[in-house]
Design a protein around this motif. Structure first.
Motif, short mmCIF file in Angstrom:
data_model
loop_
_atom_site.label_atom_id
_atom_site.label_comp_id
_atom_site.label_asym_id
_atom_site.label_seq_id
_atom_site.Cartn_x
_atom_site.Cartn_y
_atom_site.Cartn_z
N THR A 3 7.87 -5.37 -3.03
CA THR A 3 7.34 -5.48 -5.07
C THR A 3 6.29 -6.25 -4.70
OG1 THR A 3 8.82 -7.68 -4.93
CG2 THR A 3 9.96 -5.26 -5.35
N ARG A 4 6.37 -6.56 -6.09
CA ARG A 4 4.52 -7.11 -6.37
C ARG A 4 4.76 -8.82 -7.05
NH1 ARG A 4 -1.42 -6.61 -6.14
NH2 ARG A 4 -1.93 -7.94 -7.53
N ALA A 5 5.77 -9.05 -6.30
CA ALA A 5 5.56 -10.10 -6.50
C ALA A 5 6.25 -10.55 -4.69
CB ALA A 5 7.64 -10.91 -7.15
N ALA A 6 6.71 -10.21 -4.25
CA ALA A 6 6.68 -10.78 -2.88
C ALA A 6 5.42 -9.93 -2.28
CB ALA A 6 7.61 -8.87 -2.01
N TYR A 7 4.93 -9.51 -2.09
CA TYR A 7 3.48 -9.88 -1.79
C TYR A 7 2.59 -10.56 -2.23
CZ TYR A 7 -2.01 -8.22 -2.09
OH TYR A 7 -3.36 -8.18 -1.44
N ASP A 8 2.10 -11.02 -3.76
CA ASP A 8 1.89 -12.52 -4.44
C ASP A 8 2.16 -13.95 -3.81
OD1 ASP A 8 0.38 -10.87 -6.24
OD2 ASP A 8 1.80 -11.17 -7.59
N ASP A 9 3.26 -13.62 -3.02
CA ASP A 9 3.54 -14.77 -2.56
C ASP A 9 3.41 -14.71 -1.20
OD1 ASP A 9 5.91 -15.47 -4.42
OD2 ASP A 9 7.40 -14.49 -4.13
N ALA A 10 3.38 -14.04 -0.61
CA ALA A 10 2.23 -13.95 1.06
C ALA A 10 0.82 -14.59 0.76
CB ALA A 10 2.98 -12.14 1.75
N LYS B 47 1.02 -1.08 -0.12
CA LYS B 47 -0.06 -0.39 0.15
C LYS B 47 0.87 1.38 0.26
CE LYS B 47 -3.52 2.17 2.50
NZ LYS B 47 -4.35 2.24 4.13
N ASP B 48 1.82 1.03 0.25
CA ASP B 48 3.10 2.45 0.88
C ASP B 48 4.08 2.38 -0.46
OD1 ASP B 48 1.51 3.39 3.48
OD2 ASP B 48 2.80 1.74 4.35
N GLY B 49 4.02 1.00 -1.05
CA GLY B 49 4.92 1.68 -2.30
C GLY B 49 6.03 0.55 -2.33
N PHE B 50 6.81 0.47 -0.79
CA PHE B 50 7.23 -0.56 -0.32
C PHE B 50 8.04 -2.02 -0.48
CE2 PHE B 50 7.12 3.01 2.63
CZ PHE B 50 8.08 4.38 1.99
#
Length: 188
Positions: free
Chosen positions: A108-115, A103-106
């Motif tokens: 990557t999309r890949a790390a978010y998708d992995d979580a 949300k704050d842009g800190f």
């Protein structure tokens, strides 16, 4: 003296038959012998019936072992649920962290998708553990009366009775007649 060839004597006759089939291995009575109630008249071959009893006892032991395994499996699924809940909590925290960072842009999309993927996998694993627990619990009969054990106990009892029935005893006291028709090796 008076004699006749045309006389009848009225006497009670008790027919003897076996409850199991098998060849006669021993005859203990002879024609016109007096026997008391409970005396052994003859024996059938006990071999097949002893084998059936051993097989039924083995079946009972296997049913008891299977029941023990069901209890162990049911107990193990409780641990799987606890582990699944812990994994879900960790995955939820990791996802929440990644969502806040995204949300704050800190991050990557890949790390978010992995979580997000890890969270979904943890939810699925927990659901599977609960389903396995339900299946394990359903396999255990109420009050611990497993039908496999009950059936195996019945088979043992039947085999035991069949083995006992290989010894044929006199049902009443009396005199043996027609014992000469009963021969060793003959099927009774």
């Amino acid at each position: 003296t008076v004699s006749t060839d045309n006389a009848y004597v009225k006497q009670d006759v008790t027919a003897i038959s076996t409850q199991v089939n098998g060849p006669v291995v021993a005859v203990y009575v002879r024609e016109n012998q007096h026997v008391n109630r409970g005396d052994i008249l003859f024996k059938d071959d006990p071999g097949p019936f002893e084998a059936a009893l051993h097989a039924a006892q083995a079946q009972l032991a296997a049913a008891r072992l299977q029941t023990t395994q069901l209890y162990v499996q049911a107990a193990g699924t409780t641990a799987d649920i606890s582990g699944g809940q812990a994994n879900l909590a960790v995955a939820q925290r990791a996802y929440d962290r990644q969502a806040a960072l995204m949300k704050d842009g800190f991050t990557t999309r890949a790390a978010y998708d992995d979580a997000l993927n890890d969270l979904a996998k943890a939810q699925t694993d927990l659901a599977n553990a609960r389903a396995q627990s339900n299946n394990a619990s359903a396999a255990i009969a109420p009050n611990g009366n497993q039908p496999q054990i009950t059936a195996a106990m019945g088979a043992v009892e039947k085999a035991r009775l069949d083995l006992q029935h290989t010894v044929i005893r006199a049902p009443t006291s009396g005199v043996v007649a027609q014992s000469d028709r009963l021969l060793v090796g003959q099927s009774a």
